[in-house]
Design a protein around this motif. Structure first.
Motif, PDB file in Angstrom:
ATOM      1  N   UNK A 182     -48.168 -31.997 -42.223  1.00 31.33           N
ATOM      2  CA  UNK A 182     -47.418 -32.805 -43.173  1.00 31.33           C
ATOM      3  C   UNK A 182     -47.937 -32.638 -44.595  1.00 31.33           C
ATOM      4  N   UNK A 183     -49.255 -32.509 -44.770  1.00 34.67           N
ATOM      5  CA  UNK A 183     -49.839 -32.373 -46.110  1.00 34.67           C
ATOM      6  C   UNK A 183     -49.446 -31.036 -46.724  1.00 34.67           C
ATOM      7  N   UNK A 184     -49.526 -29.955 -45.966  1.00 39.15           N
ATOM      8  CA  UNK A 184     -49.174 -28.631 -46.515  1.00 39.15           C
ATOM      9  C   UNK A 184     -47.691 -28.545 -46.849  1.00 39.15           C
ATOM     10  N   UNK A 185     -46.820 -29.136 -46.025  1.00 38.12           N
ATOM     11  CA  UNK A 185     -45.393 -29.087 -46.328  1.00 38.12           C
ATOM     12  C   UNK A 185     -45.071 -29.893 -47.580  1.00 38.12           C
ATOM     13  N   UNK A 186     -45.672 -31.044 -47.714  1.00 38.32           N
ATOM     14  CA  UNK A 186     -45.411 -31.864 -48.905  1.00 38.32           C
ATOM     15  C   UNK A 186     -45.992 -31.235 -50.162  1.00 38.32           C
ATOM     16  N   UNK A 187     -47.142 -30.541 -50.030  1.00 38.68           N
ATOM     17  CA  UNK A 187     -47.730 -29.881 -51.199  1.00 38.68           C
ATOM     18  C   UNK A 187     -46.927 -28.660 -51.613  1.00 38.68           C
ATOM     19  N   UNK A 188     -46.350 -27.955 -50.629  1.00 40.80           N
ATOM     20  CA  UNK A 188     -45.578 -26.749 -50.941  1.00 40.80           C
ATOM     21  C   UNK A 188     -44.200 -27.101 -51.477  1.00 40.80           C
ATOM     22  N   UNK A 189     -43.605 -28.164 -50.936  1.00 43.15           N
ATOM     23  CA  UNK A 189     -42.261 -28.565 -51.343  1.00 43.15           C
ATOM     24  C   UNK A 189     -42.276 -30.026 -51.756  1.00 43.15           C
ATOM     25  N   UNK A 190     -42.210 -30.324 -53.038  1.00 41.49           N
ATOM     26  CA  UNK A 190     -42.237 -31.740 -53.455  1.00 41.49           C
ATOM     27  C   UNK A 190     -41.075 -32.542 -52.874  1.00 41.49           C
ATOM     28  N   UNK A 191     -39.926 -31.921 -52.682  1.00 37.41           N
ATOM     29  CA  UNK A 191     -38.763 -32.625 -52.126  1.00 37.41           C
ATOM     30  C   UNK A 191     -38.646 -32.375 -50.627  1.00 37.41           C
ATOM     31  N   UNK A 192     -39.771 -32.427 -49.947  1.00 38.22           N
ATOM     32  CA  UNK A 192     -39.772 -32.160 -48.507  1.00 38.22           C
ATOM     33  C   UNK A 192     -39.027 -33.262 -47.763  1.00 38.22           C
ATOM     34  N   UNK A 193     -38.215 -32.847 -46.780  1.00 44.72           N
ATOM     35  CA  UNK A 193     -37.468 -33.779 -45.952  1.00 44.72           C
ATOM     36  C   UNK A 193     -38.018 -33.755 -44.536  1.00 44.72           C
ATOM     37  N   UNK A 194     -37.907 -34.853 -43.863  1.00 49.82           N
ATOM     38  CA  UNK A 194     -38.401 -34.961 -42.491  1.00 49.82           C
ATOM     39  C   UNK A 194     -37.667 -33.978 -41.601  1.00 49.82           C
ATOM     40  N   UNK A 195     -38.426 -33.293 -40.777  1.00 49.00           N
ATOM     41  CA  UNK A 195     -37.836 -32.281 -39.916  1.00 49.00           C
ATOM     42  C   UNK A 195     -36.945 -32.899 -38.852  1.00 49.00           C
ATOM     43  N   UNK A 196     -37.195 -34.145 -38.470  1.00 47.65           N
ATOM     44  CA  UNK A 196     -36.411 -34.772 -37.421  1.00 47.65           C
ATOM     45  C   UNK A 196     -35.132 -35.419 -37.951  1.00 47.65           C
ATOM     46  N   UNK A 197     -35.227 -36.135 -39.065  1.00 50.46           N
ATOM     47  CA  UNK A 197     -34.071 -36.888 -39.550  1.00 50.46           C
ATOM     48  C   UNK A 197     -33.544 -36.422 -40.901  1.00 50.46           C
ATOM     49  N   UNK A 203     -51.600 -42.793 -42.483  1.00 48.79           N
ATOM     50  CA  UNK A 203     -52.317 -42.580 -41.231  1.00 48.79           C
ATOM     51  C   UNK A 203     -51.914 -43.651 -40.225  1.00 48.79           C
ATOM     52  N   UNK A 204     -51.795 -43.226 -39.002  1.00 54.71           N
ATOM     53  CA  UNK A 204     -51.342 -44.161 -37.964  1.00 54.71           C
ATOM     54  C   UNK A 204     -52.331 -45.315 -37.847  1.00 54.71           C
ATOM     55  N   UNK A 205     -51.861 -46.503 -38.233  1.00 54.15           N
ATOM     56  CA  UNK A 205     -52.722 -47.669 -38.225  1.00 54.15           C
ATOM     57  C   UNK A 205     -53.611 -47.783 -39.426  1.00 54.15           C
ATOM     58  N   UNK A 206     -53.340 -46.986 -40.509  1.00 49.69           N
ATOM     59  CA  UNK A 206     -54.184 -47.023 -41.702  1.00 49.69           C
ATOM     60  C   UNK A 206     -53.387 -47.333 -42.926  1.00 49.69           C
ATOM     61  N   UNK A 207     -53.950 -46.917 -44.092  1.00 46.07           N
ATOM     62  CA  UNK A 207     -53.339 -47.189 -45.374  1.00 46.07           C
ATOM     63  C   UNK A 207     -52.347 -46.084 -45.746  1.00 46.07           C
ATOM     64  N   UNK A 208     -51.513 -46.407 -46.702  1.00 45.91           N
ATOM     65  CA  UNK A 208     -50.489 -45.451 -47.167  1.00 45.91           C
ATOM     66  C   UNK A 208     -51.141 -44.462 -48.119  1.00 45.91           C
ATOM     67  N   UNK A 209     -50.834 -43.180 -47.921  1.00 50.89           N
ATOM     68  CA  UNK A 209     -51.316 -42.118 -48.812  1.00 50.89           C
ATOM     69  C   UNK A 209     -50.123 -41.535 -49.527  1.00 50.89           C
ATOM     70  N   UNK A 210     -50.038 -41.781 -50.827  1.00 47.36           N
ATOM     71  CA  UNK A 210     -48.898 -41.293 -51.595  1.00 47.36           C
ATOM     72  C   UNK A 210     -49.014 -39.781 -51.779  1.00 47.36           C
ATOM     73  N   UNK A 211     -47.853 -39.125 -51.907  1.00 47.13           N
ATOM     74  CA  UNK A 211     -47.838 -37.666 -52.061  1.00 47.13           C
ATOM     75  C   UNK A 211     -48.197 -37.270 -53.480  1.00 47.13           C
TER      76      UNK A 211
END
Length: 347
Positions: free
Chosen positions: A313-328, A337-345
């Motif tokens: 997820x980090x490499x895709x967001x860094x390579x493409x700022x307008x990255x879209x979710x592969x599923x939806x 992080x699952x159960x953690x804090x939000x990390x902004x792109x």
């Protein structure tokens, strides 16, 4: 009227009177030297023009044939010790050149390249005294001495020169720390090589001007290439050449454009038109949709909350700022992080 007929008959009689005998003798004495000189002089050779392209193509085809034989020979020894043939590469090249010479020139047959280009070797020394010429392509083949010298120069000469260069490079004759004898031999080798290259270049210019003798060896032994059959056309098909050019240009275009394309953007663009879009979205959501593996460090794409590997997820967001979710196909604005804090792109 009778007078007119009489005058006409008298003039006709005077015109049909043969010349005196002295006129015939004078004409014979005047033309006899010219006739004898033209009859006794040897007939000059008929000028013929052999295509330079055919001769160059024949030499290139012979080189390709030797390379094909060498490739097959290397495949035979591919199961043996690696690097075994590398030590004897010069001997292998000399052996293959000898085989081509033995079964072509030695038995008065053209080499594979010459046969394809309708060419053969002719002893040009005999054409200076030859009197009967019909097409200009007549003439005997090479003599035994010419064949032997051709083999010595092409096979033996190239082998000795290759071994001499490799030996001098291995012994470092050109090193300044070597003794004077080695330096002198290295200087002689370099001078001989330079002189040979200059002579080959001069021979090339003469060949392009006259169309005779492609190399110095042919010029030295007077072995000229002429057409084997005067009525054979040079039938060359350009279909393969055109196809090869098209594929080369197409591959170069792909090599230029593919690095400029973004694979994820193209995939997201084509996803709505895909038939298995619903099945892919209904798959196992515990796996990372990028690497299709169970994520070790689980991160969620926000706001859609789909699970990803952190690295994917980090490499895709860094390579493409307008990255879209592969599923939806929803834009990813942050990652958590699952159960953690939000990390902004956008940091």
């Amino acid at each position: 009227m009778r007078e007119t007929l009489a005058s006409t008959s008298s003039s006709t009689t005077s015109d049909s009177t043969p010349p005196i005998e002295s006129a015939w003798i004078n004409a014979h004495e005047r033309l006899s030297p010219r006739w004898q000189s033209s009859a006794l002089s040897p007939q000059s050779a008929i000028p013929i023009a052999i295509s330079r392209v055919n001769q160059v193509d024949a030499g290139r085809l012979d080189i390709e044939m030797s390379a094909m034989l060498k490739e097959q020979m290397v495949k035979v020894f591919s199961v043996m010790k690696p690097g075994l043939l590398f030590q004897y590469e010069a001997e292998l090249d000399a052996f293959l050149e000898f085989l081509i010479w033995r079964f072509s020139i030695w038995v008065d047959k053209p080499t594979p390249g010459n046969a394809l280009m309708n060419l053969r070797y002719r002893d040009e020394r005999t054409m200076e005294t030859r009197a009967k010429l019909r097409t200009g392509l007549e003439g005997p083949g090479l003599t035994v001495y010419q064949k032997i010298w051709y083999c010595v120069a092409t096979v033996g000469g190239q082998y000795i020169w290759t071994r001499l260069q490799s030996f001098s490079a291995f012994r470092q004759w050109g090193d300044s720390e070597q003794r004077s004898l080695a330096r002198r031999l290295w200087f002689i080798v370099q001078r001989v090589e330079g002189f040979y290259k200059a002579a080959s270049f001069a021979n090339l210019l003469v060949f392009l001007y006259t169309g005779r003798y492609r190399n110095l060896i042919e010029r030295a032994i007077k072995a000229r290439l002429v057409y084997g059959s005067p009525h054979m056309n040079r039938a060359v098909s350009f279909e393969y050449m055109n196809r090869q050019l098209v594929w080369n240009e197409f591959s170069e275009m792909l090599l230029l454009l593919l690095p400029l394309l973004n694979s994820s953007s193209m995939k997201n663009f084509l996803r709505p038109f895909s038939k298995d879009n619903s099945s892919g979205s209904a798959g196992d959501e515990t796996l990372c949709p990028i690497c299709q593996a169970n994520p070790t460090t689980v991160y969620l794409a926000l706001p859609c909350q789909h699970r990803y590997c952190y690295y994917c997820l980090r490499t895709r967001c860094a390579a493409t700022p307008s990255f879209r979710c592969t599923r939806c196909s929803e834009p990813v604005v942050a990652m958590q992080r699952h159960g953690g804090l939000v990390d902004t792109i956008k940091e």
